[in-house]
Design a protein around this motif. Structure first.
Motif, short mmCIF file in Angstrom:
data_model
loop_
_atom_site.label_atom_id
_atom_site.label_comp_id
_atom_site.label_asym_id
_atom_site.label_seq_id
_atom_site.Cartn_x
_atom_site.Cartn_y
_atom_site.Cartn_z
N ALA A 151 0.83 -1.21 0.00
CA ALA A 151 0.00 0.00 0.00
C ALA A 151 0.86 1.26 0.00
N LEU A 152 1.94 1.25 0.80
CA LEU A 152 2.82 2.41 0.85
C LEU A 152 3.59 2.60 -0.45
N ARG A 153 3.90 1.49 -1.12
CA ARG A 153 4.60 1.60 -2.40
C ARG A 153 3.75 2.38 -3.39
N VAL A 154 2.46 2.05 -3.44
CA VAL A 154 1.56 2.74 -4.36
C VAL A 154 1.44 4.21 -3.99
N ALA A 155 1.23 4.49 -2.68
CA ALA A 155 1.07 5.87 -2.24
C ALA A 155 2.32 6.71 -2.50
N THR A 156 3.50 6.13 -2.23
CA THR A 156 4.75 6.87 -2.43
C THR A 156 5.05 7.05 -3.91
#
Length: 333
Positions: A167-172
């Motif tokens: 999820a953080l990969r997508v957001a970042t």
């Protein structure tokens, strides 16, 4: 004037050549992604641009100026690492402004630059915290902010999302794309993840064994690959490769993307059995074991049901197929 130019750049470690005669130009403001499998040389090439590895031969120019002999601090670059590389005893504010302070920048200018970068990255409320008090995504944003305040000619990213969860990969990733649009800066980004490459890049450089296989815009590589390696590497799920001879065709190998295969329980071209089914909501992936072509992946949009171990027929859309010879080169009509 190009932001970055590589001319016949090579790198050897002893007798082992890891970068083999690379020529590349990156325009000002361009987002260029180096992508390829582990060991292809992409991180080594980035480190050579940064000045962290020497060039065995060839030339690297940043903004039209040869930088082969210049140390990293004089190349006007800023690098964001996979490991964040933050000082644990410094606050977010001090981590972000450290390079400017070391360069003797007036305190007021450091504060202005730090506050601006913090605002862009939604870090203003965290400026007085230490890295230990931050999440992984927040630490990576601090590392990016540290690069922003330096206003470099080139931003260099070395697999910056590898330590983050999905999820953080997508957001970042979305954050980096937004920053690029706002800053208008030239960015060089290394990743082994072709999804990151496809979603971020203006230009993708596909590397294998220290050589450039193809350079182009994401959808150009997807729709018009030069060879079997690029065709198989770009795209998720990966391209299927069929025995063209078994289909009565002249080329040695036929490449068909999963969305260009039809599947039916009644009739078709290639008989097989469903070995596994992945229902992903918006799409369904069927893995079909065939005698002539091995395991094929069929992608259908929406919800579909096929009995696991049940017989099916698969039919390729030959108008969307790619033809390759035995050496893997693309056969174009």
């Amino acid at each position: 004037m190009d932001a970055l130019t590589l001319t016949d750049v090579t790198k050897k470690f002893g007798r082992t050549q890891v970068i083999d005669g690379i020529d590349l130009s990156v325009a000002p403001g361009e987002f260029c992604v180096f992508v390829g499998p582990s060991g292809c040389g992409k991180s080594t090439l980035l480190r050579m641009i940064a000045g962290l590895e020497d060039v065995s031969s060839g030339q690297i120019a940043i903004g039209g100026r040869r930088v082969n002999e210049l140390p990293p601090a004089r190349r006007e670059i800023a690098m964001v690492f996979q490991s964040y590389a933050l000082y644990p005893h410094l606050s977010v504010r001090d981590n972000m402004g450290l390079a400017l302070r070391q360069a003797g920048t007036p305190k007021a200018e450091v504060l202005t630059a730090t506050d601006r970068a913090a605002d862009m990255l939604s870090l203003t409320a965290l400026l007085d915290r230490r890295p230990a008090d931050l999440s992984g995504g927040q630490r990576q944003r601090v590392a990016i902010g540290r690069a922003i305040v330096r206003r470099p000619r080139l931003f260099l990213f070395d697999e910056p999302l590898s330590n983050l969860d999905a999820a953080l990969r997508v957001a970042t990733r979305i954050e980096i794309a937004r920053l690029h649009r706002e800053l208008g800066a030239t960015m060089i980004y290394v990743t082994h993840d072709q999804v990151e490459a496809m979603t971020l890049a203006h230009k993708i450089v596909v590397l294998r064994a220290g050589r450039v296989e193809q350079v182009g815009a994401p959808m150009d590589l997807y729709n018009d690959p030069d060879n079997r390696f690029v065709a198989g590497f770009i795209g998720s799920p990966a391209m299927n490769f069929l025995d063209a001879g078994a289909l009565g065709l002249r080329s040695d190998s036929l490449g068909v993307r999963p969305e260009h295969l039809a599947i039916s329980a009644q009739e078709g071209t290639i008989p097989g059995r469903v070995s596994h089914l992945e229902r992903l909501g918006g799409e369904t992936l069927s893995y079909v074991q065939t005698e002539a072509h091995g395991l094929l992946t069929v992608r259908q949009f929406g919800e579909h049901d096929h009995a696991v171990d049940g017989p099916v027929w698969v039919t390729p859309d030959l108008t969307r197929a790619f033809h390759f010879n035995a050496e893997g080169s693309r056969l174009r009509t």
